[in-house]
Scaffold this motif. Structure first.
Motif, PDB file in Angstrom:
ATOM      1  N   SER A  37       1.061  -1.192  -0.005  1.00 34.26           N
ATOM      2  CA  SER A  37       0.373  -0.086  -0.052  1.00 34.26           C
ATOM      3  C   SER A  37       0.638   1.286   0.336  1.00 34.26           C
ATOM      4  O   SER A  37       2.094   0.915   0.216  1.00 34.26           O
ATOM      5  N   PRO A  38       0.397   2.183  -0.529  1.00 34.07           N
ATOM      6  CA  PRO A  38       0.614   3.378  -0.740  1.00 34.07           C
ATOM      7  C   PRO A  38       1.619   3.922   1.064  1.00 34.07           C
ATOM      8  O   PRO A  38       2.333   4.214   1.487  1.00 34.07           O
ATOM      9  N   GLU A  39       0.895   3.847   2.195  1.00 30.75           N
ATOM     10  CA  GLU A  39       1.146   4.138   3.445  1.00 30.75           C
ATOM     11  C   GLU A  39       1.906   3.083   4.037  1.00 30.75           C
ATOM     12  O   GLU A  39       3.610   3.041   4.579  1.00 30.75           O
ATOM     13  N   ASN A  40       1.945   1.347   3.605  1.00 28.06           N
ATOM     14  CA  ASN A  40       3.743   0.932   3.625  1.00 28.06           C
ATOM     15  C   ASN A  40       4.722   1.771   3.440  1.00 28.06           C
ATOM     16  O   ASN A  40       6.106   1.357   3.698  1.00 28.06           O
ATOM     17  N   VAL A  41       4.801   1.585   1.976  1.00 24.68           N
ATOM     18  CA  VAL A  41       5.901   2.774   1.052  1.00 24.68           C
ATOM     19  C   VAL A  41       6.506   3.738   2.239  1.00 24.68           C
ATOM     20  O   VAL A  41       7.080   3.993   1.914  1.00 24.68           O
ATOM     21  N   GLU A  42       5.284   4.220   2.197  1.00 24.38           N
ATOM     22  CA  GLU A  42       5.390   6.008   3.119  1.00 24.38           C
ATOM     23  C   GLU A  42       6.464   5.418   4.725  1.00 24.38           C
ATOM     24  O   GLU A  42       6.668   5.944   4.798  1.00 24.38           O
ATOM     25  N   LYS A  43       5.782   4.792   5.402  1.00 23.24           N
ATOM     26  CA  LYS A  43       6.292   4.476   6.278  1.00 23.24           C
ATOM     27  C   LYS A  43       8.109   3.593   6.675  1.00 23.24           C
ATOM     28  O   LYS A  43       8.858   4.317   7.181  1.00 23.24           O
ATOM     29  N   MET A  44       8.003   2.699   5.620  1.00 15.32           N
ATOM     30  CA  MET A  44       9.542   2.445   5.150  1.00 15.32           C
ATOM     31  C   MET A  44      10.140   3.288   4.251  1.00 15.32           C
ATOM     32  O   MET A  44      11.814   3.350   4.735  1.00 15.32           O
ATOM     33  N   SER A  45      10.020   3.758   3.821  1.00 21.66           N
ATOM     34  CA  SER A  45      10.597   5.212   2.876  1.00 21.66           C
ATOM     35  C   SER A  45      11.422   6.566   4.362  1.00 21.66           C
ATOM     36  O   SER A  45      12.077   7.012   3.730  1.00 21.66           O
ATOM     37  N   ARG A  46      10.321   6.709   5.323  1.00 28.08           N
ATOM     38  CA  ARG A  46      10.433   7.158   6.417  1.00 28.08           C
ATOM     39  C   ARG A  46      11.911   6.384   7.675  1.00 28.08           C
ATOM     40  O   ARG A  46      11.632   7.215   8.366  1.00 28.08           O
ATOM     41  N   GLY A  47      12.142   5.191   6.881  1.00 29.68           N
ATOM     42  CA  GLY A  47      12.811   3.625   8.341  1.00 29.68           C
ATOM     43  C   GLY A  47      11.899   3.611   9.572  1.00 29.68           C
ATOM     44  O   GLY A  47      12.988   3.382  10.538  1.00 29.68           O
TER      45      GLY A  47
END
Length: 166
Positions: A37-47
């Motif tokens: 999900s876009p939320e998962n990608v965002e979360k991971m991209s923030r470390g």
């Protein structure tokens, strides 16, 4: 029909090997990261590492995709971390048409690879969480290949395995 799941921690070469394998076999390729999900990608991209509630919908989307491929009698290479045994069970990795390939490498080798890439949302800082979560499959469950081998050799070895099984 065969589905090859290339598994391992981020930076192990799943996508690179998977794309080359699919190309060599003239099969479809899919990266499981594309189902996040876009939320998962965002979360991971923030470390921030994903938790189980983040992963469950992603795993179910992959399971649904694998079921569709099986019903459609498709040959597919799927790059997917599949770090835990419970995740591999959700994905039905023990089914006969599914071949699991584990790209195994030391944390230092993979860390160096991750630090040299700039085109991925997963920062090198999250590698520790990947290794912490990793439950290695047994040699009975997956073929184990060393990530330090050249991509061409990895592709050749996996191709032989696939062709020998079907």
């Amino acid at each position: 029909m065969t589905i090859v799941i290339i598994m391992g921690v981020s930076g192990s070469g799943k996508t690179t090997v998977g794309k080359r394998l699919a190309e060599a076999l003239d099969w479809q390729f899919m990266d499981a990261d594309d189902l996040h999900s876009p939320e998962n990608v965002e979360k991971m991209s923030r470390g921030i590492p994903l938790d189980e509630s983040d992963r469950h919908p992603w795993l179910m989307a992959m399971r649904q995709q694998i079921s569709a491929w099986l019903q459609q009698d498709k040959n597919v290479v799927l790059a997917c971390s599949a770090l835990k045994q419970s995740y591999r069970e959700i994905l039905d990795c023990s089914l006969e048409p599914i071949k699991l390939v584990y790209l195994k490498g030391s944390q230092s080798v993979i860390q160096a690879r991750m630090q040299s890439r700039s085109d991925h949302f997963m920062p090198a800082d999250l590698l520790n969480s990947q290794f912490d979560a990793l439950e290695e499959p047994t040699p009975d469950e997956a073929i184990h290949l060393d990530v330090s081998l050249p991509v061409s050799e990895l592709v050749e070895r996996i191709s032989k395995l696939v062709k020998g099984s079907g």
